[in-house]
Scaffold this active site. Structure first.
Site, PDB file in Angstrom:
ATOM      1  N   LYS A  35       0.845  -1.204   0.000  1.00  0.00           N
ATOM      2  CA  LYS A  35       0.000   0.000   0.000  1.00  0.00           C
ATOM      3  C   LYS A  35       0.880   1.254   0.000  1.00  0.00           C
ATOM      4  O   LYS A  35       2.094   1.166   0.252  1.00  0.00           O
ATOM      5  CB  LYS A  35      -0.920  -0.022   1.214  1.00  0.00           C
ATOM      6  N   ARG A 130     -11.004  -0.126  14.784  1.00  0.00           N
ATOM      7  CA  ARG A 130     -10.909   0.710  13.601  1.00  0.00           C
ATOM      8  C   ARG A 130     -11.911   0.141  12.594  1.00  0.00           C
ATOM      9  O   ARG A 130     -13.038   0.586  12.542  1.00  0.00           O
ATOM     10  CB  ARG A 130      -9.459   0.706  13.099  1.00  0.00           C
ATOM     11  N   TYR A 256      18.227  29.091  10.285  1.00  0.00           N
ATOM     12  CA  TYR A 256      17.089  29.880  10.767  1.00  0.00           C
ATOM     13  C   TYR A 256      16.944  29.763  12.280  1.00  0.00           C
ATOM     14  O   TYR A 256      17.057  28.673  12.840  1.00  0.00           O
ATOM     15  CB  TYR A 256      15.790  29.374  10.127  1.00  0.00           C
ATOM     16  N   MET A 304      13.933  24.536   3.784  1.00  0.00           N
ATOM     17  CA  MET A 304      13.151  23.895   2.725  1.00  0.00           C
ATOM     18  C   MET A 304      14.027  23.063   1.784  1.00  0.00           C
ATOM     19  O   MET A 304      13.677  21.948   1.409  1.00  0.00           O
ATOM     20  CB  MET A 304      12.379  24.958   1.926  1.00  0.00           C
TER      21      MET A 304
HETATM   22  C1  LIG Z   1      -0.494  -1.756   6.653  1.00  0.00           C
HETATM   23  C2  LIG Z   1      -1.113  -3.007   7.101  1.00  0.00           C
HETATM   24  C3  LIG Z   1      -0.318  -4.116   7.419  1.00  0.00           C
HETATM   25  C4  LIG Z   1       1.190  -4.072   7.433  1.00  0.00           C
HETATM   26  O1  LIG Z   1       1.623  -3.524   8.644  1.00  0.00           O
HETATM   27  P1  LIG Z   1       3.184  -3.350   8.967  1.00  0.00           P
HETATM   28  O2  LIG Z   1       3.210  -2.837  10.356  1.00  0.00           O
HETATM   29  O3  LIG Z   1       3.710  -2.360   7.989  1.00  0.00           O
HETATM   30  O4  LIG Z   1       3.794  -4.690   8.797  1.00  0.00           O
HETATM   31  C5  LIG Z   1      -0.957  -5.298   7.770  1.00  0.00           C
HETATM   32  N1  LIG Z   1      -2.308  -5.372   7.795  1.00  0.00           N
HETATM   33  C6  LIG Z   1      -3.097  -4.316   7.510  1.00  0.00           C
HETATM   34  C7  LIG Z   1      -4.568  -4.471   7.578  1.00  0.00           C
HETATM   35  C8  LIG Z   1      -2.535  -3.105   7.157  1.00  0.00           C
HETATM   36  O5  LIG Z   1      -3.321  -2.065   6.877  1.00  0.00           O
END
Ligand SMILES: *Cc1c(COP(=O)(O)O)cnc(C)c1O
Length: 364
Positions: A35, A130, A256, A304
């Protein structure tokens, strides 16, 4: 010279980390979670290093389409299922597996026109609160799904809130087991933290583990364990060069807000990397960097397009010298993204996802 900042994705390291996850997963199959554009690495850039996975897990149809375009014919799981009913058409066309976490998603499936059934992972809310069905509602959701001609096979998944910490997962594992007892189907519970820390337990391993951050060389439970402790290698290097050097006297300040004041005369290197490249602005003085592969530290505020580093440990460094913000230097030295993140009050996850589009990213 063009602006020298660039990022590199390390195919071998991805492959190595996947093998580490495989060892920890024993007989369970491994989803490579890709993802957020493979945690900022780029799906196309990460694919070769991860193609030995049993499947790819992600969030968006467009990302699934990109994996299919790379020639992947194996499983692809939509971790949150579909966001609207018309996405089901693409699921059927692309042969995607999907999480189902709500009654609305079941309603959408019930009106979906398809000839081939879809494989679904019924998501159980075992305590993260969630997404997912409350344990008491799992039986009814399963019965509905199992009765739909649009559904080919029902599996179960849940997600842990505390796999990386002292609270652990025992309570969630027990709730999940109770909610799904006597229901047939494969199970998926573990993220990276659960996989590396707790997968000696078959109930945590389940049939499929979902490895994300560990594939990308970041420790899921830093600072308790470092990536090196888990034998994970950095999969992304963010590197640039010195574009300026200042020799400053004791009492002079850098950057800065004059947030760093020299206690003695020193050489300060100016690096072509700033927060507009994705380097965290919250990283203050003393965040580690590698200058010519030698560990040093940042000085003052990140601006930046530039940041400043202490050249005291590398007197030979000058304009053009390599600076590694995280990852691997030319001499082989490693600076874990987790250390940099820790100094900025965040996680490796956030930094690797936030490398800016203006930074050219290549594969090595
Ligand atoms: C992102 C995600 C994972 C992976 O989690 P990591 O901590 O990056 O290994 C696993 N299951 C779900 C449902 C996720 O959204």
């Amino acid at each position: 010279m063009t602006r020298p900042i660039h990022a590199t994705v390390h195919t071998q390291a991805l492959h190595h980390n996947l093998q580490r996850c495989r060892e920890a997963a024993q007989d369970s199959r491994v989803w490579a979670v890709v993802k957020a554009n493979a945690y900022g690495h780029g799906i196309e850039r990460a694919f070769d290093g991860l193609r030995a996975a049993d499947g790819f897990a992600l969030l968006e149809i467009a990302e699934a389409e990109r994996i299919r375009a790379l020639g992947w014919r194996g499983p692809i799981l939509l971790l949150e299922g579909v966001f609207e009913p018309r996405e089901l058409e693409a699921c059927s066309r692309l042969g995607l597996w999907l999480a189902v976490h709500s009654d609305a998603q079941i309603d959408w499936l019930a009106t979906h026109k398809t000839h081939t059934g879809l494989r679904v992972f019924l998501k159980v809310n075992s305590g993260m609160n969630r997404l997912g069905f409350a344990p008491a509602r799992v039986g009814a959701a399963y019965a509905r799904l199992a009765a739909l001609p649009q559904v080919d096979e029902v599996s179960f998944m849940t997600h842990f809130s505390d796999a990386d910490g002292p609270k652990g997962v025992a309570e969630q594992v027990a709730r999940f087991a109770h909610a799904t007892q006597d229901l047939p189907g494969e199970r998926s519970l573990a993220n990276s933290a659960a996989l590396l820390r707790l997968a000696g337990d078959a109930a945590v391993r389940g049939d499929w583990v979902r490895a994300g951050i560990s594939l990308y060389g970041s420790s899921p439970d830093f600072p308790e364990h470092s990536a090196a402790d888990w034998d994970l290698q950095p999969t992304m290097t963010l590197a640039s060069r010195l574009i300026g050097v200042q020799e400053i006297a004791a009492g002079e300040s850098v950057g800065y807000g004059s947030r760093f004041v020299a206690e003695r005369p020193m050489r300060v290197g100016v690096v072509a990397c700033g927060y507009a490249d994705g380097y965290p602005r919250h990283a203050l003085t003393d965040t580690p960097v590698l200058v010519q592969g030698v560990r040093s530290r940042t000085l003052g505020r990140v601006s930046m397009d530039m940041l400043s580093v202490d050249l005291t440990p590398v007197p030979q460094a000058g304009v053009g010298s390599e600076v590694v913000l995280w990852g691997r230097a030319a001499n082989g030295a490693v600076l874990s993204i987790d250390e940099v993140a820790h100094h900025a009050g965040t996680l490796g996850y956030e930094l690797m996802c936030a490398v800016a589009p203006r930074v050219p990213m290549r594969v090595a």
